[in-house]
Scaffold this active site. Sequence first.
Site, short mmCIF file in Angstrom:
data_model
loop_
_atom_site.label_atom_id
_atom_site.label_comp_id
_atom_site.label_asym_id
_atom_site.label_seq_id
_atom_site.Cartn_x
_atom_site.Cartn_y
_atom_site.Cartn_z
N THR A 1 0.80 -1.26 0.06
CA THR A 1 0.06 -0.05 0.07
C THR A 1 0.62 1.09 0.05
O THR A 1 0.64 2.17 -0.69
CB THR A 1 -1.09 -0.17 1.21
OG1 THR A 1 -1.81 -1.02 1.24
CG2 THR A 1 -1.50 1.14 1.47
N ASP B 1 1.90 -7.20 -4.05
CA ASP B 1 1.08 -7.13 -2.80
C ASP B 1 1.76 -8.15 -1.98
O ASP B 1 1.81 -9.40 -2.40
CB ASP B 1 -0.44 -7.50 -3.08
CG ASP B 1 -1.49 -7.29 -2.21
OD1 ASP B 1 -2.20 -6.26 -1.86
OD2 ASP B 1 -1.14 -8.04 -1.18
N1 ASP Z 1 -2.26 -5.97 0.86
C1 ASP Z 1 -1.39 -4.93 1.22
C2 ASP Z 1 0.12 -5.70 1.37
O1 ASP Z 1 0.18 -6.27 2.12
C3 ASP Z 1 -1.71 -4.24 2.41
C4 ASP Z 1 -0.51 -3.05 2.93
O2 ASP Z 1 0.42 -2.81 2.29
O3 ASP Z 1 -0.87 -2.78 3.87
O4 ASP Z 1 0.67 -5.65 0.37
#
Ligand code: ASP
Length: 345
Positions: free
Chosen positions: A15, A59
């Site tokens: 994110t 991700d």
């Molecule tokens: N789904 C994302 C990830 O873990 C969530 C985040 O970055 O906090 O890559």
Amino acid sequence: MDSKTSILIIYTGGTIGMVKDAKTGALHPFRFENLFKIIPSLELLDYEINSFCFDPLMDSSNMSPEFWAELASVIENNYESYDGFVVLHGSDTMAYTASALSFMLQNLNKPVILTGSQLPLGMVRTDGRENLITSIEIAAAKEDDTPLVPEVCVYFENQLFRGNRTHKFNADDFEAFRSPNYPVLADAGVYIKYNRNAIHNPNFKKLKVYKNLDPGIAILKLFPGITENTIKSILNIKGLKAIILETYGAGNAPNFDWFIKLLKNAIKKGLIIINVSQCESGSVAMGKYETSIRLKEIGVLGGFDITTEAAVAKLMYLLGNFSDKEKIIKLLTTSVVGEITTSDE
Ligand code: ASP
């Protein structure tokens, strides 16, 4: 002439690296070359900051031991050229990656700080800006030319944790991580206050990198009503070498005869079973209750206060690098890189 402290930012995805498309409003990863445009205050830090960007970005739900090996290689290949490393990573599996790196990068004498955010850098209320800037400050912090935090850590929302003690406990709050069984390594307020007694001392030995990880493991989480069939199926997985048995409280499990017999036979056939508590905090103490005495008798190993995340990484590291079972068992039940507190500490 004194050279500037140098920091390598390694961007894996998650994110933190997202920005909003000006036209569509959709989130997409930003071009890392634009980092200084997005956070102009980075220019004010008197460090030489370079970056390495994985392609494709990921991700962190897609994280894998193969990727950990690549990440460890990036740090290994740049180890001599930088004073510290900041790894931008999705928060979902950050505790696993931090645990894995702690076993893979042994004799680490430089900071490797993993961070991310709950809101993308491209959003006004992002927590990513503070997380990134403070992580850089921590990665650069030295005293008498020696790094203050020569270990793999997670920095999130004003707190620095030992990486292999962390656990993501909140999907929404900025304060997303905890280290329930080990003190915080630093608190960042007006000043960054380091908890020196809790931080590893540098050993000044040569970095040793272990990239061989064996994923032949499984997690078996107990719940009231779990059937003989479910346990049998898991124990019979082809190629399975070790199981993390997630038990209740201080390491308790049903003492039904069929359950004990299944585990006993699996151990006799060579399976390693480590007992890890489902509780966030506290330690496994096998033998404290009747419901754990039998586990101890049949050869289930006590995991002390290890997190499931660290147990996954530790088993993959041990199975990937040692063939002597006695040695694996010995290392599993002692602290290798500060991941457990055994009862004799
Ligand atoms: N789904 C994302 C990830 O873990 C969530 C985040 O970055 O906090 O890559």
